[in-house]
Design an enzyme around this catalytic site. Sequence first.
Site, PDB file in Angstrom:
ATOM      1  N   ASP A  67       0.815  -1.191  -0.007  1.00 49.43           N
ATOM      2  CA  ASP A  67      -0.014  -0.006  -0.033  1.00 49.43           C
ATOM      3  C   ASP A  67       0.736   1.264  -0.010  1.00 49.43           C
ATOM      4  O   ASP A  67       1.968   1.109   0.369  1.00 49.43           O
ATOM      5  CB  ASP A  67      -1.026  -0.102   1.209  1.00 49.43           C
ATOM      6  CG  ASP A  67      -0.163  -0.276   2.314  1.00 49.43           C
ATOM      7  OD1 ASP A  67       0.960  -0.440   2.582  1.00 49.43           O
ATOM      8  OD2 ASP A  67      -1.080  -1.162   3.423  1.00 49.43           O
ATOM      9  N   ASP A 136      -7.177  -2.825  14.293  1.00 46.83           N
ATOM     10  CA  ASP A 136      -8.594  -3.319  13.807  1.00 46.83           C
ATOM     11  C   ASP A 136      -8.472  -4.759  12.846  1.00 46.83           C
ATOM     12  O   ASP A 136      -9.558  -4.676  12.335  1.00 46.83           O
ATOM     13  CB  ASP A 136      -9.241  -2.095  13.002  1.00 46.83           C
ATOM     14  CG  ASP A 136      -8.624  -1.494  11.513  1.00 46.83           C
ATOM     15  OD1 ASP A 136      -7.359  -2.513  11.237  1.00 46.83           O
ATOM     16  OD2 ASP A 136      -8.854  -0.621  11.231  1.00 46.83           O
ATOM     17  N   HIS A 138      -6.913  -5.353  10.237  1.00 47.31           N
ATOM     18  CA  HIS A 138      -6.723  -5.021   8.763  1.00 47.31           C
ATOM     19  C   HIS A 138      -5.197  -5.523   8.317  1.00 47.31           C
ATOM     20  O   HIS A 138      -4.214  -5.678   9.129  1.00 47.31           O
ATOM     21  CB  HIS A 138      -6.644  -3.610   8.371  1.00 47.31           C
ATOM     22  CG  HIS A 138      -5.640  -2.539   8.855  1.00 47.31           C
ATOM     23  ND1 HIS A 138      -5.696  -0.972   8.929  1.00 47.31           N
ATOM     24  CD2 HIS A 138      -4.180  -2.896   9.118  1.00 47.31           C
ATOM     25  CE1 HIS A 138      -4.683  -0.781   9.282  1.00 47.31           C
ATOM     26  NE2 HIS A 138      -3.738  -1.587   9.399  1.00 47.31           N
ATOM     27  N   GLU A 143      -9.426  -2.304   5.605  1.00 39.23           N
ATOM     28  CA  GLU A 143     -10.242  -1.828   6.957  1.00 39.23           C
ATOM     29  C   GLU A 143     -11.474  -2.596   6.841  1.00 39.23           C
ATOM     30  O   GLU A 143     -11.964  -3.544   5.975  1.00 39.23           O
ATOM     31  CB  GLU A 143     -10.576  -0.419   6.557  1.00 39.23           C
ATOM     32  CG  GLU A 143      -9.426   0.645   6.543  1.00 39.23           C
ATOM     33  CD  GLU A 143      -8.597   0.613   7.849  1.00 39.23           C
ATOM     34  OE1 GLU A 143      -8.323  -0.195   8.617  1.00 39.23           O
ATOM     35  OE2 GLU A 143      -7.749   1.698   7.928  1.00 39.23           O
TER      36      GLU A 143
END
Length: 259
Positions: A67, A136, A138, A143
Amino acid sequence: MEVVIKETYEEVSKAAAALMRHVLNAKPNAVLGLATGSTPLGLYAEMARMHREEGLDFTHVTTFNLDEYVGLPASHPQSYRTFMEKNLFQHINIQHQNTHVPSGTTGNYRAFCEWYEQRIKEVGGIDLQVLGIGSDGHIGFNEPTSSLNSRTRLKTLAEPTINDNARFFDRREDVPIYAITMGVGTILEAKQVLLVANGANKAECVAGMIEGPITAMNTASALQLHPRCTVFIDRPAASKLKMLDYYLWVQAKKPHAPY
Ligand code: PGA
């Protein structure tokens, strides 16, 4: 999923690096998927050491990063391109043209994402994908509620991620809110996956990933569908696992694993 539990972060990084070396020895022109964040720093330092002291060769290696922040030019101090140059590429003999990090400044994101996916296919697919996990759950910047079939695309970051990453920026407002990320589907196509996690703040998402239901609320849980995924974690990150004793028992019965 194979779960490898070590006492310390240093041991986790060394174990992950041993798997990396095993893959590179078997295939010197391997295609690696790479991650940013604090977690893989120990692994990258160990890869640099293996290059320096043991001659581990990256001449024929190709890499694709997961990313990049949208809006940050490659030269920005917080871009993931800069992160990779500083923490890995400068320390090994990889050829610059073989390294790929998504562009955060392309004029046409859709076309760029399609090109990135195409480029991965052209070189034969990713042999070993390195991953961290966000608090979280990810992987990449996928997400919660990301499609488990998603491909490389533009993604809006969730608030916990922006808060987690604010430590790298002068002001919270400076954290970009969009990123380009490989999708969960892209990641699942890697031939082998290596995920590293450490620290008590990862215990919950790690438990969800390994033992929870497969759910878009913890995109790392999709790795349960991957036939060759090894998770390297330290004791604090393993502290919420129900089957901890089983993983330790399995580990003790595998004396010939490279890690
Ligand atoms: P961290 O980030 O390694 O900095 O904890 C992990 C991630 O967001 O994937």
